[in-house]
Design a protein around this motif. Structure first.
Motif, PDB file in Angstrom:
ATOM      1  N   ASN A 191      18.446   9.620   9.687  1.00  0.00           N
ATOM      2  CA  ASN A 191      17.305   8.960   9.811  1.00  0.00           C
ATOM      3  C   ASN A 191      16.793   8.578   8.627  1.00  0.00           C
ATOM      4  OD1 ASN A 191      15.569   8.053  11.872  1.00  0.00           O
ATOM      5  ND2 ASN A 191      14.118   9.807  11.748  1.00  0.00           N
ATOM      6  N   ASN A 192      17.550   9.003   7.536  1.00  0.00           N
ATOM      7  CA  ASN A 192      17.000   8.709   6.166  1.00  0.00           C
ATOM      8  C   ASN A 192      17.942   8.637   5.181  1.00  0.00           C
ATOM      9  OD1 ASN A 192      15.375   8.428   3.852  1.00  0.00           O
ATOM     10  ND2 ASN A 192      14.628  10.635   3.870  1.00  0.00           N
ATOM     11  N   THR A 193      17.996   7.472   4.443  1.00  0.00           N
ATOM     12  CA  THR A 193      18.990   7.098   3.651  1.00  0.00           C
ATOM     13  C   THR A 193      18.674   7.484   2.296  1.00  0.00           C
ATOM     14  OG1 THR A 193      18.174   4.742   3.258  1.00  0.00           O
ATOM     15  CG2 THR A 193      19.716   5.341   4.934  1.00  0.00           C
ATOM     16  N   GLN A 194      17.637   8.109   1.731  1.00  0.00           N
ATOM     17  CA  GLN A 194      17.364   8.490   0.471  1.00  0.00           C
ATOM     18  C   GLN A 194      17.989   9.983   0.535  1.00  0.00           C
ATOM     19  OE1 GLN A 194      13.519   7.880  -1.287  1.00  0.00           O
ATOM     20  NE2 GLN A 194      13.146  10.142  -1.887  1.00  0.00           N
ATOM     21  N   GLY A 204       0.968  -1.305  -0.129  1.00  0.00           N
ATOM     22  CA  GLY A 204       0.004   0.055  -0.181  1.00  0.00           C
ATOM     23  C   GLY A 204       0.736   1.243  -0.025  1.00  0.00           C
ATOM     24  N   ASP A 205       0.671   2.067   0.714  1.00  0.00           N
ATOM     25  CA  ASP A 205       1.339   3.290   1.132  1.00  0.00           C
ATOM     26  C   ASP A 205       2.597   3.329   1.839  1.00  0.00           C
ATOM     27  OD1 ASP A 205       0.235   3.140   3.486  1.00  0.00           O
ATOM     28  OD2 ASP A 205      -0.683   5.032   3.622  1.00  0.00           O
ATOM     29  N   GLN A 206       3.068   2.133   2.210  1.00  0.00           N
ATOM     30  CA  GLN A 206       4.162   1.843   2.968  1.00  0.00           C
ATOM     31  C   GLN A 206       5.390   1.958   2.049  1.00  0.00           C
ATOM     32  OE1 GLN A 206       4.470  -1.245   6.068  1.00  0.00           O
ATOM     33  NE2 GLN A 206       2.063  -1.005   6.539  1.00  0.00           N
ATOM     34  N   GLN A 207       6.583   1.888   2.813  1.00  0.00           N
ATOM     35  CA  GLN A 207       7.976   1.670   1.824  1.00  0.00           C
ATOM     36  C   GLN A 207       7.912   0.251   1.521  1.00  0.00           C
ATOM     37  OE1 GLN A 207      10.487   3.717   4.805  1.00  0.00           O
ATOM     38  NE2 GLN A 207      10.751   5.350   3.477  1.00  0.00           N
ATOM     39  N   THR A 260      13.885  -0.803   1.589  1.00  0.00           N
ATOM     40  CA  THR A 260      13.941   0.597   2.022  1.00  0.00           C
ATOM     41  C   THR A 260      13.695   0.816   3.663  1.00  0.00           C
ATOM     42  OG1 THR A 260      13.489   1.384  -0.137  1.00  0.00           O
ATOM     43  CG2 THR A 260      13.138   3.094   1.791  1.00  0.00           C
ATOM     44  N   LYS A 261      12.828   0.145   4.025  1.00  0.00           N
ATOM     45  CA  LYS A 261      12.446   0.243   5.637  1.00  0.00           C
ATOM     46  C   LYS A 261      13.703  -0.316   6.255  1.00  0.00           C
ATOM     47  CE  LYS A 261       7.730  -0.811   5.635  1.00  0.00           C
ATOM     48  NZ  LYS A 261       6.591  -1.621   6.222  1.00  0.00           N
ATOM     49  N   ALA A 262      14.326  -1.253   5.974  1.00  0.00           N
ATOM     50  CA  ALA A 262      15.760  -1.853   6.781  1.00  0.00           C
ATOM     51  C   ALA A 262      16.637  -0.824   6.457  1.00  0.00           C
ATOM     52  CB  ALA A 262      16.153  -3.194   5.912  1.00  0.00           C
ATOM     53  N   TRP A 263      17.065  -0.167   5.411  1.00  0.00           N
ATOM     54  CA  TRP A 263      18.015   0.632   5.168  1.00  0.00           C
ATOM     55  C   TRP A 263      17.890   1.794   6.291  1.00  0.00           C
ATOM     56  CZ3 TRP A 263      22.606   0.507   3.382  1.00  0.00           C
ATOM     57  CH2 TRP A 263      22.903  -0.332   2.323  1.00  0.00           C
ATOM     58  N   ASN A 264      16.727   2.218   6.313  1.00  0.00           N
ATOM     59  CA  ASN A 264      16.521   3.343   7.311  1.00  0.00           C
ATOM     60  C   ASN A 264      16.489   2.994   8.632  1.00  0.00           C
ATOM     61  OD1 ASN A 264      16.118   5.143   4.942  1.00  0.00           O
ATOM     62  ND2 ASN A 264      13.867   5.151   5.089  1.00  0.00           N
ATOM     63  N   PHE A 265      15.944   2.023   8.901  1.00  0.00           N
ATOM     64  CA  PHE A 265      16.023   1.300  10.289  1.00  0.00           C
ATOM     65  C   PHE A 265      17.282   0.996  10.806  1.00  0.00           C
ATOM     66  CE2 PHE A 265      15.371  -2.413  13.302  1.00  0.00           C
ATOM     67  CZ  PHE A 265      14.675  -1.697  14.134  1.00  0.00           C
ATOM     68  N   CYS A 266      18.011   0.264   9.994  1.00  0.00           N
ATOM     69  CA  CYS A 266      19.218   0.019  10.359  1.00  0.00           C
ATOM     70  C   CYS A 266      20.258   1.032  10.643  1.00  0.00           C
ATOM     71  CB  CYS A 266      19.848  -1.049   9.696  1.00  0.00           C
ATOM     72  SG  CYS A 266      19.170  -2.664   9.910  1.00  0.00           S
TER      73      CYS A 266
END
Length: 469
Positions: free
Chosen positions: A430-433, A206-209, A213-219
């Motif tokens: 907090n964001n890898t983008q 849905g509208d989630q990453q 991408t979640k793993a990149w930002n979380f870790c």
């Protein structure tokens, strides 16, 4: 008027440079791999209900093993797979979680919180529920960062009001995340909040990453918060004066009656920085905008420079002040007095605000990130979000809004100052983008203000950004 495209700033990693945080970490390792004091193990404390703890265990295992990139997309650089987090690759660190580092919330307690009649009561009780367990871990277990797993129904109950909350508009502001971080600040262990549903990975997100991408930002966030070091930095330009970048923002008190200044300081391109809290400020009666009088501006910058001197044992050669509103004469007077007393001759006072001006890009894409329309030597329109060549697309959902950059005290060219702003948009761990909108100076000042309003005047706030992000 003059139109230029600023090149994407390079970042430095363990063994080389690249424009993209994810690509750099994957191929060259984190920047601080050369630091002998860097931790190669991060102990993760966990607070959540049983089901949430199980979900986090599964998610951490997936992060250790690696996660494939988003399927069905040919944007390989934007949707990069996550290669895993371990001591031999990328982050060069392993995550350790254990039942000894875990505190489980009772279902009955969660049900009581959800059932309370007003949102303010639900927020306050939920904060107490988590705080009790966080304090135990911080005081009795050697953990580097604590992950708080939020049950879906509890998250919904503390972020939305119901029919009995009509009277809450006049009450003090209640925000679960901000209050919890402020209340736990004195414990000295950074927090990472995560919702249960964000760790449930399905084919239809849905509208989630996407999961990678979640793993990149979380870790990356866990690494920065737990290690207290930096995974990347801006490439140092040895031809430039050693600069100190300062961001000034303002925040309202919880009752809305007073406005105070918050200051985020990024020492240099290495990303070293501290947090300072200012004092209540004046409000312009005409437009209701907050501002510093000359003495407040003088004291704020003097305190920042003294902290810089304590940390690095020398004064910077150049000061750049970023402010999210225009500079008033009183502010310039106070800042210049502080710089004169400290013997700092090179300075740039830069206002970074929104603008209604828009440019048209080629075909269906917006202008490139780094597009600068110079209106004069002191003012320009800068796109920090836009089409990114490395991604081969515009990685946003909405039409990007450029920034208006206005210089008040100027020893550097407008283009140089905009190059620095563009680089500082990439210093948010907090964001890898790689296309943040605001420089970390102002992004950090905003985050600090959101939480600082909940820190009592007699309490000493943490100086690391890891406690606010």
């Amino acid at each position: 008027m003059k139109l230029t495209i600023i090149n994407e700033p390079l970042l430095e990693f363990g063994t080389g440079t690249h424009v993209c945080p994810r690509t750099g970490i994957e191929h060259m390792g984190v920047y601080d791999k050369r630091d002998e004091l860097r931790r190669t193990e991060l102990r993760i404390g966990v607070v959540g209900r049983g089901e949430g703890v199980d979900l986090l265990d599964e998610w951490l295992e997936r992060c250790r093993d690696g996660i494939e990139r988003k399927q069905g997309s040919n944007l390989l650089n934007l949707f990069r797979g996550f290669g895993g987090i371990n001591q031999d690759y990328g982050f060069l660190t392993r995550l350790i979680n254990s039942p000894q580092y875990t505190r489980t919330l009772k279902k009955s307690e969660i049900t009581k919180v959800v059932g309370l009649p007003s949102r303010s009561e639900r927020v306050e009780r939920a904060v107490e529920l988590y705080y009790e367990q966080i304090r135990f871990l911080a005081e009795n277990r050697s953990v580097d960062v604590i992950v708080c797993v939020m049950p879906n129904e509890m998250f919904d109950s503390v972020t939305s009001a119901n029919d009995t909350d009509e009277e809450e508009g006049g009450e003090l502001e209640h925000n679960f995340r901000r209050i919890l971080k402020a209340k736990c600040m004195h414990l000295g262990t950074p927090l990472q909040l995560v919702r249960e549903k964000t760790m449930v990975i399905t084919k239809h997100t849905g509208d989630q990453q996407d999961a990678a991408t979640k793993a990149w930002n979380f870790c990356t966030a866990l690494y920065y918060k737990g290690n207290r070091t930096i995974p990347w930095r801006l490439v140092e330009d040895t031809a430039k004066l050693r600069s100190c970048y300062i961001g000034i923002g303002f925040y309202k008190s919880r009752d809305g009656e007073t406005v105070s200044s918050s200051l985020a300081q990024v020492f240099d391109e290495f990303g070293h920085g501290i947090i300072l809290r200012g004092t209540p400020v004046s409000i312009d009666k005409k437009n209701r905008h907050p501002y510093l009088d000359a003495e407040q501006a003088y004291r704020l910058l003097t305190d920042a420079l003294e902290e810089y001197d304590r940390a690095l044992a020398h004064m910077p050669a150049r000061i750049v002040v970023h402010k999210s509103s225009h500079f008033r004469d009183s502010e310039r007077e106070g800042f210049l007095r502080a710089l004169d007393e400290k013997g700092i001759g090179s300075k740039d006072f830069v206002s970074i605000t929104d603008t209604d001006i828009r440019l048209f890009g080629d075909k269906d894409y917006p202008p490139k990130r780094g597009t600068l329309l110079s209106l004069s030597e002191e003012e320009g329109i800068l796109y920090t979000r836009g089409t990114v060549d490395f991604y081969k697309t515009y990685p946003g959902m909405y039409v990007p809004s450029p920034l208006r950059v206005t210089v008040y005290e100027q020893d550097s060219s407008l283009e140089t100052l905009c190059e620095e702003i563009l680089g500082l948009t990439k210093m948010n761990w907090n964001n890898t983008q790689m296309d943040g909108r605001l420089p970390i100076t102002l992004e950090c000042a905003k985050k600090i203000g959101d939480i600082m309003k909940y820190v009592g005047s007699g309490e000493k706030p943490q100086v690391s950004y890891s406690f606010y992000m």
